[in-house]
Motif scaffolding. Structure first.
Motif, mmCIF file in Angstrom:
data_model
loop_
_atom_site.group_PDB
_atom_site.id
_atom_site.type_symbol
_atom_site.label_atom_id
_atom_site.label_comp_id
_atom_site.label_asym_id
_atom_site.label_seq_id
_atom_site.Cartn_x
_atom_site.Cartn_y
_atom_site.Cartn_z
ATOM 1 N N GLN A 176 -15.026 -43.287 135.970
ATOM 2 C CA GLN A 176 -14.385 -42.800 134.753
ATOM 3 C C GLN A 176 -12.885 -43.036 134.868
ATOM 4 O O GLN A 176 -12.348 -43.136 135.971
ATOM 5 C CB GLN A 176 -14.650 -41.311 134.547
ATOM 6 C CG GLN A 176 -13.993 -40.436 135.617
ATOM 7 C CD GLN A 176 -14.263 -38.962 135.415
ATOM 8 O OE1 GLN A 176 -15.313 -38.601 134.919
ATOM 9 N NE2 GLN A 176 -13.323 -38.131 135.799
ATOM 10 N N ASN A 177 -12.228 -43.140 133.754
ATOM 11 C CA ASN A 177 -10.770 -43.245 133.752
ATOM 12 C C ASN A 177 -10.204 -41.922 134.236
ATOM 13 O O ASN A 177 -10.730 -40.855 133.902
ATOM 14 C CB ASN A 177 -10.250 -43.547 132.355
ATOM 15 C CG ASN A 177 -10.617 -44.933 131.892
ATOM 16 O OD1 ASN A 177 -10.792 -45.845 132.691
ATOM 17 N ND2 ASN A 177 -10.732 -45.103 130.597
ATOM 18 N N GLY A 178 -9.149 -41.998 135.015
ATOM 19 C CA GLY A 178 -8.517 -40.777 135.486
ATOM 20 C C GLY A 178 -7.838 -40.982 136.815
ATOM 21 O O GLY A 178 -7.950 -42.045 137.434
ATOM 22 N N ILE B 15 -11.483 -43.030 138.831
ATOM 23 C CA ILE B 15 -12.066 -42.242 139.911
ATOM 24 C C ILE B 15 -13.571 -42.203 139.661
ATOM 25 O O ILE B 15 -14.033 -42.564 138.579
ATOM 26 C CB ILE B 15 -11.491 -40.807 139.977
ATOM 27 C CG1 ILE B 15 -11.634 -40.092 138.624
ATOM 28 C CG2 ILE B 15 -10.031 -40.838 140.429
ATOM 29 C CD1 ILE B 15 -11.200 -38.633 138.638
ATOM 30 N N THR C 66 -10.753 -34.463 136.570
ATOM 31 C CA THR C 66 -9.750 -35.362 137.143
ATOM 32 C C THR C 66 -8.842 -34.603 138.107
ATOM 33 O O THR C 66 -8.911 -33.379 138.217
ATOM 34 C CB THR C 66 -8.882 -35.972 136.028
ATOM 35 O OG1 THR C 66 -8.132 -34.920 135.411
ATOM 36 C CG2 THR C 66 -9.720 -36.701 134.991
ATOM 37 N N ASP D 49 -17.152 -40.262 139.033
ATOM 38 C CA ASP D 49 -17.411 -39.186 138.064
ATOM 39 C C ASP D 49 -17.978 -37.895 138.629
ATOM 40 O O ASP D 49 -18.276 -36.976 137.880
ATOM 41 C CB ASP D 49 -18.310 -39.707 136.944
ATOM 42 C CG ASP D 49 -19.715 -40.078 137.407
ATOM 43 O OD1 ASP D 49 -20.079 -39.808 138.581
ATOM 44 O OD2 ASP D 49 -20.461 -40.645 136.589
#
Length: 164
Positions: free
Chosen positions: A130-132, A120, A64, A122
């Motif tokens: 992915q979460n971030g 964002i 991240t 991956d």
């Protein structure tokens, strides 16, 4: 109003995205905030001297923006080019502009390795999410600026009603 709003230039209709396009955000609040002089527009990548168009970039290895800022991850172009330094400079430029202009909030395009705040990509360049946060979003948040994605504009509208 208790502060200005730093906003991604692509959301304001500027053709600055990696693919040379924009992604204008249409919402009544945008027009009102523009008329009130509350919006401060930036494309972090362009502020760091990156071209338009440019190769797609993602944070490598499922990392991240916080990892990039910590020096444990890189931002890589699909071509294999390492653009970590440019993305760090972009984040620093955005933070400096936010601080100079009194921005307490940021409204940024989600998904970007710079501006993403909810998700964002991956790092596989396969469309996997992915979460971030991206690098700019992470640095702004670390500095105490409230960051909202384009998908959260209604939350920002409500937040600003409370802040008044």
């Amino acid at each position: 109003m208790t502060g200005k709003i730093l906003v991604s230039a692509c959301l304001m209709g500027h053709a600055v995205r990696y693919d040379g396009r924009s992604k204008p955000l249409v919402h009544p609040a945008i027009d009102r905030w523009r008329e009130e002089g509350l919006l401060v527009t930036i494309c972090p990548e362009m502020s760091a001297g990156m071209a338009v168009p440019r190769p797609p970039a993602e944070i490598a290895g499922g990392a991240t923006g916080e990892d990039v800022l910590a020096g444990t991850a890189k931002v890589m172009e699909i071509t294999g080019g390492d653009v970590t330094a440019e993305f760090r400079r972009a984040a620093e430029n955005a933070l400096a502009l936010a601080q100079e202009t009194g921005c307490r909030y940021a409204l940024l395009i989600d998904g970007s390795p710079s501006c993403g705040s909810g998700f964002i990509y991956d790092g596989s360049f396969s469309g996997g999410r992915q979460n971030g946060m991206g690098v700019t979003a992470a640095l702004l948040r670390q500095a105490g600026i409230e960051v909202y994605s384009d998908r959260e504009i209604d939350r920002l509208v409500e937040r600003l009603k409370i802040a008044d």
